[in-house]
Design a protein around this motif. Structure first.
Motif, PDB file in Angstrom:
ATOM      1  N   GLY A  73     -14.422   9.080 -11.322  1.00 33.13           N
ATOM      2  CA  GLY A  73     -14.450   9.713 -10.003  1.00 33.13           C
ATOM      3  C   GLY A  73     -13.929   8.855  -8.862  1.00 33.13           C
ATOM      4  N   ALA A  74     -13.193   7.788  -9.191  1.00 36.24           N
ATOM      5  CA  ALA A  74     -12.645   6.942  -8.119  1.00 36.24           C
ATOM      6  C   ALA A  74     -11.776   7.784  -7.187  1.00 36.24           C
ATOM      7  N   SER A  75     -11.866   7.486  -5.887  1.00 34.73           N
ATOM      8  CA  SER A  75     -11.044   8.214  -4.923  1.00 34.73           C
ATOM      9  C   SER A  75      -9.649   7.619  -4.845  1.00 34.73           C
ATOM     10  N   ALA A  76      -9.531   6.344  -5.165  1.00 36.31           N
ATOM     11  CA  ALA A  76      -8.252   5.640  -5.105  1.00 36.31           C
ATOM     12  C   ALA A  76      -8.420   4.321  -5.831  1.00 36.31           C
ATOM     13  N   ALA A  77      -7.312   3.607  -6.036  1.00 30.73           N
ATOM     14  CA  ALA A  77      -7.422   2.286  -6.661  1.00 30.73           C
ATOM     15  C   ALA A  77      -6.568   1.288  -5.905  1.00 30.73           C
ATOM     16  N   LEU A  78      -7.140   0.110  -5.669  1.00 35.89           N
ATOM     17  CA  LEU A  78      -6.405  -0.994  -5.060  1.00 35.89           C
ATOM     18  C   LEU A  78      -5.838  -1.805  -6.209  1.00 35.89           C
ATOM     19  N   VAL A  79      -4.514  -1.854  -6.302  1.00 32.07           N
ATOM     20  CA  VAL A  79      -3.869  -2.458  -7.470  1.00 32.07           C
ATOM     21  C   VAL A  79      -2.746  -3.399  -7.038  1.00 32.07           C
ATOM     22  N   ALA A  80      -2.362  -4.291  -7.970  1.00 30.36           N
ATOM     23  CA  ALA A  80      -1.241  -5.184  -7.684  1.00 30.36           C
ATOM     24  C   ALA A  80       0.029  -4.665  -8.349  1.00 30.36           C
ATOM     25  N   ARG A  81      -0.128  -3.659  -9.162  1.00 30.73           N
ATOM     26  CA  ARG A  81       1.023  -2.980  -9.769  1.00 30.73           C
ATOM     27  C   ARG A  81       0.530  -1.607 -10.202  1.00 30.73           C
ATOM     28  N   ALA A  82       1.467  -0.709 -10.407  1.00 28.43           N
ATOM     29  CA  ALA A  82       1.073   0.617 -10.866  1.00 28.43           C
ATOM     30  C   ALA A  82       1.311   0.681 -12.367  1.00 28.43           C
ATOM     31  N   PRO A  83       0.265   0.527 -13.170  1.00 29.36           N
ATOM     32  CA  PRO A  83       0.466   0.508 -14.624  1.00 29.36           C
ATOM     33  C   PRO A  83       1.009   1.837 -15.119  1.00 29.36           C
ATOM     34  N   GLU A  84       1.690   1.734 -16.257  1.00 31.06           N
ATOM     35  CA  GLU A  84       2.293   2.916 -16.882  1.00 31.06           C
ATOM     36  C   GLU A  84       1.277   4.042 -17.040  1.00 31.06           C
ATOM     37  N   ASP A  85       0.050   3.652 -17.392  1.00 30.19           N
ATOM     38  CA  ASP A  85      -0.928   4.687 -17.715  1.00 30.19           C
ATOM     39  C   ASP A  85      -1.762   5.106 -16.512  1.00 30.19           C
ATOM     40  N   PRO A  87      -3.073   7.397 -13.955  1.00 32.90           N
ATOM     41  CA  PRO A  87      -3.010   8.856 -14.037  1.00 32.90           C
ATOM     42  C   PRO A  87      -2.025   9.419 -13.006  1.00 32.90           C
ATOM     43  N   GLU A  88      -1.297  10.391 -13.438  1.00 33.84           N
ATOM     44  CA  GLU A  88      -0.310  11.056 -12.592  1.00 33.84           C
ATOM     45  C   GLU A  88      -0.962  11.562 -11.305  1.00 33.84           C
ATOM     46  N   GLY A  89      -0.380  11.192 -10.177  1.00 34.31           N
ATOM     47  CA  GLY A  89      -0.884  11.708  -8.903  1.00 34.31           C
ATOM     48  C   GLY A  89      -2.114  10.993  -8.371  1.00 34.31           C
ATOM     49  N   ALA A  90      -2.667  10.053  -9.134  1.00 37.69           N
ATOM     50  CA  ALA A  90      -3.872   9.353  -8.653  1.00 37.69           C
ATOM     51  C   ALA A  90      -3.495   8.398  -7.527  1.00 37.69           C
ATOM     52  N   PRO A  91      -4.217   8.449  -6.408  1.00 32.26           N
ATOM     53  CA  PRO A  91      -3.833   7.634  -5.260  1.00 32.26           C
ATOM     54  C   PRO A  91      -4.004   6.137  -5.501  1.00 32.26           C
ATOM     55  N   LEU A  92      -2.958   5.395  -5.217  1.00 36.10           N
ATOM     56  CA  LEU A  92      -2.982   3.944  -5.388  1.00 36.10           C
ATOM     57  C   LEU A  92      -2.686   3.272  -4.045  1.00 36.10           C
ATOM     58  N   LEU A  93      -3.250   2.101  -3.885  1.00 34.87           N
ATOM     59  CA  LEU A  93      -2.907   1.263  -2.739  1.00 34.87           C
ATOM     60  C   LEU A  93      -2.422  -0.050  -3.345  1.00 34.87           C
ATOM     61  N   VAL A  94      -1.130  -0.304  -3.208  1.00 41.65           N
ATOM     62  CA  VAL A  94      -0.537  -1.438  -3.921  1.00 41.65           C
ATOM     63  C   VAL A  94      -0.392  -2.645  -2.994  1.00 41.65           C
ATOM     64  N   VAL A  95      -0.965  -3.758  -3.425  1.00 41.86           N
ATOM     65  CA  VAL A  95      -0.895  -5.007  -2.654  1.00 41.86           C
ATOM     66  C   VAL A  95      -0.372  -6.109  -3.570  1.00 41.86           C
ATOM     67  N   GLY A  96      -0.079  -7.283  -2.991  1.00 42.14           N
ATOM     68  CA  GLY A  96       0.443  -8.382  -3.803  1.00 42.14           C
ATOM     69  C   GLY A  96      -0.623  -8.958  -4.717  1.00 42.14           C
TER      70      GLY A  96
END
Ligand SMILES: Nc1ncnc2c1ncn2[C@@H]1O[C@H](COP(=O)(O)OP(=O)(O)O)[C@@H](O)[C@H]1O
Ligand SMILES: [Mg+2]
Length: 478
Positions: A73-85, A87-96
């Motif tokens: 149920g995460a609303s978004a994910a803070l990530v350093a890269r967008a992994p292949e897997d 989920p389609e359309g899942a909101p990401l916030l990409v940082v270094g």
């Protein structure tokens, strides 16, 4: 405190300088920008629906758990890269770097909050003092504090990133294993009041001396906000050093707590009373008696430290003192349970959360002060104190003195280090020694009789909590 919109997508992006995006998705809608998070989580196992998931690289790489996070149920994910897997359309916030991203959220949370912050460090009693502060400050306004210890390089930023905008008070536990670790954490929190609960032998593995530990704890003062107050343990051998460092760091004032003459928040007498205690204290020289819900002289001292800090950040002292009566011991930290034994009852004091020489001495004193019923005896179930470095065997052996002085009837001990204590005990005090804590369960269960008080204590990793758990499974009340 809960806040439905802890972080909106734009606030989180502004705080971290990250990019809002998602994999795939429909170009006509903007799911990447239309989320808001009710909380912050770094662990999909405890993530609550609505949390933003921060993918940290620690023992495992959090990026491997993105799917779990969104499933939970995460609303978004803070990530350093967008992994292949992802989920389609899942909101990401990409940082270094996601740990830096978490710190950036923490800093932004602090800057937009106009409440007061308290930082707590020390060799023992950080979590206890944090919980006491939560209780006394709650009588004065909205309080934010982490549910767990969360006191390290990711725990402190995580707790701060969760600070609701409108919280009146934030309480932050700040810990360390090495010199230099507290400085950046305190700078992030910028406490208005900073407490050092005590300085004692803990983590000696990474320090040459207890003085080195005192120096490292004193780092908390370097982060004090302008006008900040240092709350100092006057009884401690390193009090002069702590005070000097607080002065050098620019603390605007000092408040002391302890049993010694001159303590501003002074404990004169401690007496156990039912499940709690009665304290005779003086505050700025004014004597008074107070009833508190949690036993232990060490806890009484933590309470005085908490009162000093709460007052320093503007809380009403009377409301705080009243709240102490309603305190309850936390799990594994002096929590009491009545356990059924045969056709009678015994008392369990569960101190199994953690141990070092200071907290072990405190727990043994607690056992000594606990009343037995009828022919009841005092039993100590002890797991090893870990991370003590080369002095560990001697520090374990030294417990024999305290156990004798406390008139403990029988000792059940686990682990090689505890063998050093075991060999020092007179035969009549020797219950059972086992290589590991689980090996004690049967013997302790057999030994406990009606009217006994059993105190279980050891470092977390000693797993002595398994003994407490086994005993508790027969508890009548908790
Ligand atoms: N001021 C203190 N001095 C000595 N021991 C303490 C003190 N406060 C708490 N303890 C004991 O230390 C153990 C750990 O307490 P906790 O509050 O979790 O400390 P920390 O968060 O610093 O590890 C508990 O068993 C507790 O009873
Ligand atoms: Mg803790």
């Amino acid at each position: 405190m809960d806040e439905a919109n802890l972080w909106t997508a734009f606030e989180a992006a502004a705080a971290t300088g990250g990019a809002l995006c998602s994999r795939g998705g429909d170009a006509q809608s903007w799911p990447a920008e239309e989320w808001s998070a009710a909380g912050v989580s770094i662990d999909t196992r405890s993530l609550k629906p609505g949390d933003i998931f921060v993918a940290l690289r620690d023992a495992r790489d959090g990026h491997e758990f993105l799917k779990n996070a969104f499933d939970a149920g995460a609303s978004a994910a803070l990530v350093a890269r967008a992994p292949e897997d992802a989920p389609e359309g899942a909101p990401l916030l990409v940082v270094g770097d996601t740990l830096q991203g978490l710190r950036d959220l923490a800093l932004a949370a602090r800057l937009r909050n106009f409440g007061k912050r308290i930082g707590v460090t020390g060799s023992a009693g950080k979590t206890s003092t944090k919980e006491i502060l939560r209780a006394v400050l709650r009588a004065n306004g909205g309080v934010h504090a982490a549910d767990k210890s969360f006191n390290n390089h990711w725990g402190v930023p995580l707790s701060l990133a969760r600070l609701p905008m409108h919280a009146d008070y934030g309480v932050f536990e700040i810990g360390m294993n090495h010199a230099g670790e507290i400085t950046p954490l305190s700078a992030l929190v910028r406490p208005h009041a900073a407490i050092v609960t005590t300085v004692a032998e803990a983590h000696l593995e990474f320090f040459d001396s207890v003085e080195g530990i005192a120096e490292a704890k004193a780092e908390i003062f370097t982060g004090l906000a302008p006008g900040g107050v240092a709350v100092l343990p006057i009884d401690n051998e390193y009090y002069p050093l702590l005070k000097k460092r607080a002065e050098e760091a620019g603390a605007a004032s000092f408040v002391t707590f302890g049993e010694s003459d001159g303590a501003v928040f002074r404990l004169h007498e401690y007496a156990p009373d039912g499940a709690g205690a009665r304290l005779a204290v003086s505050i700025r020289g004014k004597r008074r008696d107070i009833a508190v819900g949690v036993p232990g002289k060490h806890q009484a001292l933590n309470m005085l430290a908490a009162l000093a800090a709460a007052e320093a950040v503007g809380a009403d002292l009377e409301k705080c003192i009243d709240a102490l009566a309603g305190l309850e011991p936390a799990q594994g930290r002096g929590e009491r349970a009545t356990i059924r034994v045969g056709d009678g009852e015994a008392t369990l004091i569960d101190e199994s959360y953690n141990a070092n020489p200071a907290s072990m001495a405190a727990a043994i004193a607690l056992l000594a002060a606990a009343p037995v019923k009828g022919d009841g005896r005092r039993l100590a179930v002890l797991g090893e104190m870990l991370e003590l470095g080369p002095d560990a065997p001697a520090l374990h052996a030294a417990l024999a003195q305290s156990l004798l002085a406390a008139k403990v009837d029988r000792v059940y001990a686990a682990g090689d280090l505890m063998r050093h204590l075991w060999d020092r005990l007179p035969p009549e005090m020797q219950g059972v020694w086992a290589g590991s804590a689980v090996g004690l369960i049967g013997a302790v269960e057999d030994a406990v009789g009606p009217g006994d008080v059993v105190m279980v204590k050891g470092s977390n990793a000693s797993k002595v909590s398994a003994v407490a758990k086994a005993l508790k499974s027969r508890s009548t009340t908790e």
